[in-house]
Design a protein around this motif. Structure first.
Motif, PDB file in Angstrom:
ATOM      1  N   THR A  17       0.825  -1.206   0.000  1.00  0.00           N
ATOM      2  CA  THR A  17       0.000   0.000   0.000  1.00  0.00           C
ATOM      3  C   THR A  17       0.856   1.251   0.000  1.00  0.00           C
ATOM      4  O   THR A  17       0.650   2.164  -0.803  1.00  0.00           O
ATOM      5  N   PHE A  20       2.805   1.959  -3.497  1.00  0.00           N
ATOM      6  CA  PHE A  20       2.115   2.409  -4.697  1.00  0.00           C
ATOM      7  C   PHE A  20       1.168   3.582  -4.479  1.00  0.00           C
ATOM      8  O   PHE A  20       0.758   4.225  -5.445  1.00  0.00           O
ATOM      9  N   THR A 137      -0.432  -8.176  -3.611  1.00  0.00           N
ATOM     10  CA  THR A 137      -1.395  -8.038  -4.709  1.00  0.00           C
ATOM     11  C   THR A 137      -2.736  -7.489  -4.213  1.00  0.00           C
ATOM     12  O   THR A 137      -3.352  -6.662  -4.893  1.00  0.00           O
ATOM     13  N   ASN A 140      -2.964  -3.801  -4.011  1.00  0.00           N
ATOM     14  CA  ASN A 140      -3.270  -3.084  -5.246  1.00  0.00           C
ATOM     15  C   ASN A 140      -4.751  -3.098  -5.578  1.00  0.00           C
ATOM     16  O   ASN A 140      -5.220  -2.253  -6.343  1.00  0.00           O
ATOM     17  N   VAL A 144      -4.460   0.309  -2.006  1.00  0.00           N
ATOM     18  CA  VAL A 144      -4.080   1.523  -2.730  1.00  0.00           C
ATOM     19  C   VAL A 144      -5.298   2.388  -3.082  1.00  0.00           C
ATOM     20  O   VAL A 144      -5.292   3.596  -2.811  1.00  0.00           O
ATOM     21  N   TYR A 219       3.091  -0.394 -16.937  1.00  0.00           N
ATOM     22  CA  TYR A 219       2.332  -0.016 -15.741  1.00  0.00           C
ATOM     23  C   TYR A 219       2.558   1.448 -15.367  1.00  0.00           C
ATOM     24  O   TYR A 219       1.633   2.130 -14.912  1.00  0.00           O
ATOM     25  N   LEU A 241      -6.793   0.333 -12.369  1.00  0.00           N
ATOM     26  CA  LEU A 241      -5.632  -0.093 -11.594  1.00  0.00           C
ATOM     27  C   LEU A 241      -6.003  -1.246 -10.655  1.00  0.00           C
ATOM     28  O   LEU A 241      -5.187  -2.142 -10.410  1.00  0.00           O
ATOM     29  N   GLY A 245      -4.533  -5.124 -10.216  1.00  0.00           N
ATOM     30  CA  GLY A 245      -4.301  -5.833  -8.957  1.00  0.00           C
ATOM     31  C   GLY A 245      -4.993  -7.186  -8.920  1.00  0.00           C
ATOM     32  O   GLY A 245      -4.438  -8.158  -8.393  1.00  0.00           O
TER      33      GLY A 245
END
Length: 404
Positions: A17, A20, A137, A140, A144, A219, A241, A245
């Motif tokens: 977290t 990103f 993962t 994401n 995030v 990305y 996005l 993820g």
């Protein structure tokens, strides 16, 4: 899977977290601190630089520290770095906080991967490592977007306060659930450095730099591609996005059992699939129907490379795997920086917003070529052997046992 791996996954969620979320908060941070968005972009680079520097440095310094204690120290440093960021009085202080938060990233994943693999049977080691990476993962998908929304509504400092709380919860989970591992498992700095010089380890790290560089070439500019080429609105970027993820999560779930079954074929297959998807994405980006599918596929095949690469360097540095495992994350962050730079260079050269996908495909092919070369050299090299005494009639004698 042992509950201890859940503690590692929660920690990975917090790390993913904070890594990103800055990309989504750059306009807010720039406006609050009175700087430009490009200048604020160095806050992303500062974190990546912390990972590259901290992974080998902190792992080497902690080579004689029991792994459970090392994980706690690293998560403590991560929490301090995020608290420092939350209360940074100015841009340069925040830059330092981001660097500090990035320092333990690679070392934590390196040590955590070794710990996770030691807690399960030999034929489930890759699944244990992949389970830890699931925290990254899921960050994401959930962490995030939620942290970005929180920062946009309550201020970017609130985001780093919440991530610090996740760090504290991770410390508690690690303390309660991670078992003690005997000191006999730990080699000194010299042994770790010798393992890092193994040709197969070096080739594995180079594979990560080029292969995963293909993912970040795209990305890094995915939001711009989706708005400028595909035609999605700015408000749709967060959802897109999150789709990336979801793809990462699917890739991690598939990579674990496949790597346990056949490591090198999984690595070859994922890199080849990555090259194909990147070429296809060049065309898919123009369609509002195909582009989201391409985003999921890109996340899936891209992240499928991480588990076999992690297991490869750990296996080839079997008697001193921690530094090699941590250095793999330095390689991933070099891939991040290099892929983003090459993708940006293609756009600046006037090749179009989707040109980074073709650049990424070339990088993936180079990574695949390195991986295949490493596999050929590995097959040609003589198998290591161990010698153990056997007591038989007529007295003790030696038995030579091949080791894979």
């Amino acid at each position: 899977m042992p509950l201890a791996i859940l503690a590692l996954a929660v920690s990975a969620f917090g790390i993913g977290t904070t890594e990103f979320v800055m990309m989504g908060l750059l306009p807010d941070v720039a406006g609050d601190l009175g700087t430009s968005v490009p200048t604020a972009g160095y806050l992303v680079s500062a974190y990546a630089l912390g990972v590259v520097v901290g992974a080998p440095l902190l792992t080497a310094v902690g080579a004689r520290i029991p792994r459970r204690r090392m994980l706690l120290l690293l998560m403590g440093l991560f929490t301090v770095g995020n608290l420092f960021s939350a209360f940074a009085p100015g841009y340069w202080w925040l830059l330092g906080g981001r660097f500090l938060a990035g320092l333990p990233h690679g070392a934590f994943f390196g040590v955590g991967a070794v710990v996770a693999s030691r807690m399960v049977a030999e034929d489930r080691r890759a699944r244990a490592v992949a389970a830890m990476f699931l925290g990254l993962t899921v960050a994401n998908i959930v962490g995030v977007p939620a942290a970005t929304a929180l920062g946009q509504h309550l201020g970017w400092r609130a985001t780093f306060v919440v991530v610090s709380v996740v760090g504290l919860l991770s410390l508690a989970a690690l303390s309660l659930l991670i078992p003690h591992q005997p000191m006999e498992e730990h080699g000194g700095v010299g042994q770790e450095l010798r393992a890092l010089r193994e040709p197969q380890v070096v080739l594995g790290l180079l594979t990560a730099v080029f292969g995963f560089g293909g993912v970040f070439a795209v990305y890094s500019y995915l939001a711009s591609m989706m708005t400028k080429v595909t035609g999605f609105s700015d408000s749709s970027v967060t959802l897109l996005l999150a789709l990336f993820g979801i793809g990462m999560t699917l890739g991690a779930l598939a990579a674990g059992p496949l790597t346990d079954r056949a490591l090198r074929p999984t690595l070859y297959g994922s890199l080849a699939a990555l090259a194909v998807v990147l070429v296809a994405f060049h065309a898919m980006a123009g369609s509002k129907v195909a582009a989201p599918i391409g985003v999921v596929l890109l996340g899936a095949v891209g992240f499928m490379t991480t588990t076999p690469l992690q297991m490869l360097v750990m296996n080839k540095a079997r008697h001193a795997p921690t530094l090699a495992s941590a250095s793999n994350h330095s390689a991933f962050n070099l891939a991040n920086a290099g892929g983003a730079w090459l993708g940006g260079a293609a756009i600046s050269a006037g090749w179009g917003w989707t040109s980074p996908s073709l650049v990424g495909a070339v990088l993936a092919v180079v990574g695949l070529a390195i991986a295949v070369t490493a596999g050929i050299l590995d097959r040609r090299s003589p198998a290591p052997v161990t010698v153990s005494p056997v007591v038989a009639e007529g007295g003790p004698r030696e038995r030579v046992v091949e080791r894979a």
